[in-house]
Design a protein around this motif. Structure first.
Motif, short mmCIF file in Angstrom:
data_model
loop_
_atom_site.label_atom_id
_atom_site.label_comp_id
_atom_site.label_asym_id
_atom_site.label_seq_id
_atom_site.Cartn_x
_atom_site.Cartn_y
_atom_site.Cartn_z
N TYR A 60 3.65 13.39 6.13
CA TYR A 60 2.86 12.16 6.08
C TYR A 60 2.82 11.71 4.76
O TYR A 60 2.42 12.28 3.81
N VAL A 61 3.17 10.30 4.63
CA VAL A 61 3.09 9.57 3.48
C VAL A 61 2.21 8.48 3.36
O VAL A 61 2.67 7.64 4.21
N ALA A 62 1.30 8.16 2.62
CA ALA A 62 0.74 6.90 2.68
C ALA A 62 0.88 6.21 1.26
O ALA A 62 1.07 6.91 0.18
N LEU A 63 1.33 5.04 1.34
CA LEU A 63 1.85 4.35 0.34
C LEU A 63 1.46 2.93 0.37
O LEU A 63 1.04 2.18 1.44
N SER A 64 1.76 1.93 -0.62
CA SER A 64 1.58 0.69 -0.87
C SER A 64 2.82 0.13 -0.96
O SER A 64 3.81 0.55 -1.68
N ALA A 65 3.20 -0.85 -0.15
CA ALA A 65 4.64 -1.43 -0.22
C ALA A 65 4.39 -3.16 -0.66
O ALA A 65 5.38 -3.54 -0.69
N PRO A 94 13.25 -5.17 6.39
CA PRO A 94 12.30 -5.31 5.56
C PRO A 94 11.88 -4.35 4.40
O PRO A 94 12.10 -3.05 4.48
N PHE A 95 11.23 -4.72 3.49
CA PHE A 95 11.10 -4.04 2.20
C PHE A 95 10.17 -3.13 2.20
O PHE A 95 10.42 -1.71 2.01
N PRO A 96 9.15 -3.16 2.99
CA PRO A 96 8.16 -1.95 3.23
C PRO A 96 8.73 -0.92 4.04
O PRO A 96 8.35 0.27 3.85
N THR A 97 9.56 -1.29 5.04
CA THR A 97 10.37 -0.18 5.66
C THR A 97 11.10 0.69 4.80
O THR A 97 11.18 1.84 4.72
N LEU A 98 11.99 0.05 4.24
CA LEU A 98 12.57 0.60 3.00
C LEU A 98 12.22 1.68 2.01
O LEU A 98 12.36 2.88 1.88
N VAL A 99 11.03 0.88 1.36
CA VAL A 99 9.99 1.78 0.43
C VAL A 99 9.83 3.00 1.20
O VAL A 99 9.33 4.15 0.69
N THR A 100 9.21 2.81 2.39
CA THR A 100 8.65 4.18 3.04
C THR A 100 9.66 5.03 3.34
O THR A 100 9.50 6.14 3.09
N GLN A 101 10.77 4.62 3.91
CA GLN A 101 11.60 5.50 4.18
C GLN A 101 12.20 6.37 2.95
O GLN A 101 12.48 7.53 2.93
N TRP A 102 12.33 5.65 1.86
CA TRP A 102 12.79 6.05 0.39
C TRP A 102 11.67 7.25 -0.01
O TRP A 102 11.84 8.32 -0.57
N GLN A 103 10.44 6.96 0.15
CA GLN A 103 9.38 8.08 -0.16
C GLN A 103 9.65 9.09 0.71
O GLN A 103 9.16 10.36 0.25
N LEU A 104 9.88 9.04 2.06
CA LEU A 104 10.18 10.14 2.80
C LEU A 104 11.44 11.27 2.42
O LEU A 104 11.22 12.30 2.16
#
Length: 564
Positions: A71-76, A448-458
């Motif tokens: 689980y990753v919680a982040l700000s995009a 969408p940029f928020p999707t990309l940043v989240t996938q990168w963090q995973l």
């Protein structure tokens, strides 16, 4: 992708009052009873907007084989701004709706040793100087006085300099670059792509003629074609047909006490040189490098040290020059956001490591010469991703962890969206535009940029995780095996690389967990949720520090993947 996968070769609140914490204390009840369970097969992932689900995620009860989720919680909220966008948060988990009683095992923060001057390509003070230059370029490119490149100049015959010719240059006098000093220098090598000038006042025991010829040949044969293939062409405002390099002790004097500070400016490009109306502009394509100064007791630069870093500096700064031409001169836009601009320049270093023959590099090891700093910076970021924003704001002091985040994200993007060897179709597309930052990335990728940043963090944790088979390539780096890389580096240099893999998430085997912290632009917190066979469902709630729902201002996201 055709790249070879490399193992190693070698509500907004004031942040001043906020501290991260993990541990017992008032334990509010996690109430997510109305939320349906998120059911994923092993290897599957999801990107979730916590605002839409009131911050609640429910993992189903485990089967006979147990289960594990990341689980990753982040700000995009990756908008480059004066202050940046960050938010305090509380992350809490419990089995079903039970009151939480304990905290799962949490990795203690790892303090990395300070690097010596000979170990890194650049350190904090130097990075802050470069961030300042990128911010100044943004201001200059927005000015009505900016002079744009005219394509008609291409019809004028070029007049390259000649060996032995002398000229004067204006060079930044201090790290604020508001005053300039005049430097007289002589052209010591003129090749088909680059001309190297050396300050007439260089200290003794500096570069030899063979050193100058060697780096000039490397620039013509490799550095220039690598950068222009990956990022596009530079301008030619001075109509001389070459990129000028000035090697001068004026660069050394920008960090006069580098021995004590452990920080040295190796070189730079400043977009003011491509805007002839600006004070101090040299009205041409120039970047600057330091020189050996082995007898200087306050900033000792050996010839060996300078030789090892001059080529990586060239390939890094040349990308900045190309970017300024593509964004500002050719398209009349603003200069690229600092975080993306720096990420691309660090990628340029990596491209040098991949494409230059080892026989032409120091100690016959191009990976060590060109990518060592990138790997160290990436390690510093991955040790604690929550602590460092991907998108640094203008108050940033230019940390190496920020540079690590910049490089890693651009590297991951190139892996995912490059369709030809070395991903040069992606890198050229992201430079040849007047889009900036997150909007630029979204336009080139179509995602969408928020999707990309989240996938990168995973992917930052899941890359080559033993026993894990991803359902999507987005959960991996495709051109690196970072687990093998950092394990090998730890074995070689344990004082610098203290963990087999830098990112160690918080984890819980009881389903109970609580953390207060800060989500910074593009970054966040990683948590492993491990369920034994037959374990009950787990509820996880992400809220602000007051226990209420996060707002859209920070663009919060949750990344979730089932590992097994």
């Amino acid at each position: 992708m055709n790249e070879r996968r490399l193992p190693v070769v070698l509500a907004l609140l004031a942040l001043a009052a906020c501290t991260d914490s993990v541990g017992p204390g008032p334990q509010p009840q996690v109430s997510c009873t109305s939320v349906s369970a998120t059911v994923l097969a092993p290897g599957e992932s999801a990107v979730i907007d916590p605002v839409a689900v009131k911050g609640c995620i429910r993992l189903p009860a485990a089967g006979a084989a147990g289960a594990e989720h990341l689980y990753v919680a982040l700000s995009a909220a990756v908008r480059e701004a004066d202050i940046g966008v960050s938010t305090t948060y509380t992350l809490a988990a419990s089995e079903n709706s039970a009151v939480m009683a304990d905290v799962g095992a949490t990795a203690a923060p790892l303090r990395l040793p300070s690097a010596g001057i000979g170990e890194l390509q650049a350190v904090s003070g130097a990075a802050a100087f470069h961030d300042m230059l990128r911010a100044r370029e943004r201001e200059l490119s927005a000015s009505p006085a900016a002079a744009f490149f005219s394509p008609n100049r291409a019809a004028i015959a070029t007049v390259p300099p000649t060996v032995g010719a002398m000229r004067d240059f204006q060079v930044c006098q201090t790290t604020s670059c508001t005053n300039f000093v005049t430097v007289r220098a002589t052209a010591q090598r003129v090749g088909p792509k680059g001309a190297i000038y050396v300050d007439n006042t260089v200290p003794a025991n500096g570069y030899t003629a063979a050193d100058i010829d060697s780096v000039g040949t490397l620039f013509d044969a490799y550095l220039y074609p690598i950068d222009t293939t990956a990022f596009g062409r530079e301008s030619d405002l001075d109509n001389n047909g070459v990129v000028v390099v000035l090697l001068t002790p004026a660069v050394n004097r920008l960090t006069p006490s580098c021995n004590q500070a452990g920080s040295v400016i190796l070189g730079y490009f400043f977009g003011s040189d491509l805007l002839p109306s600006q004070r101090g502009s040299n009205a041409g394509e120039i970047f600057y490098g330091l020189v050996p100064d082995p007898t200087n007791s306050s900033c000792t630069i050996s010839r060996t040290y300078a030789k090892s870093l001059i080529a990586p500096t060239f390939i890094h700064e040349f990308q900045h020059m190309i970017s300024f031409n593509q964004h500002v001169l050719l398209r009349g836009g603003l200069s690229e956001d600092t975080w993306l601009n720096e990420g691309l320049s660090h990628l340029a270093e990596e491209l040098g490591a991949r494409q230059i023959p080892d026989a032409l590099c120091i100690d016959h090891d191009c990976m060590a010469q060109f990518a060592n700093g990138d790997l160290q910076n990436g390690y510093k970021y991955l040790v604690n991703p929550e602590a460092t924003a991907l998108v640094e704001d203008s108050r940033s002091t230019g940390s190496l962890a920020e540079r690590g985040a910049n490089w890693l994200f651009v590297r991951w993007l190139a892996d995912q969206f490059g369709t030809i060897p070395l991903s040069t179709n992606f890198t050229r597309a992201i430079v040849a535009t007047n889009n900036l930052g997150a909007a630029n990335v979204a336009a080139v990728t179509g995602q969408p940029f928020p999707t990309l940043v989240t996938q990168w963090q995973l992917a930052n944790y899941l890359d080559n995780l033993p026993g894990f088979t991803p359902a999507s390539p987005r959960l991996q780096y495709l051109s690196w095996d970072f687990r093998a890389t950092y394990l090998a580096l730890m074995q070689q240099r344990p004082s610098t690389f203290g963990r087999p893999y830098p990112l160690v998430p918080d984890s819980t085997r009881t389903g109970t967990y609580r953390r207060n912290g800060v989500l910074r632009d593009g970054s966040g917190r990683h948590l492993r949720l491990i369920q034994a066979a037959g374990a009950p469902a787990i509820n996880i709630q992400l809220s602000d520090s007051l226990g209420t729902s996060l707002t859209n201002a920070a663009v919060p996201r949750i990344g979730l993947v089932r590992i097994r």
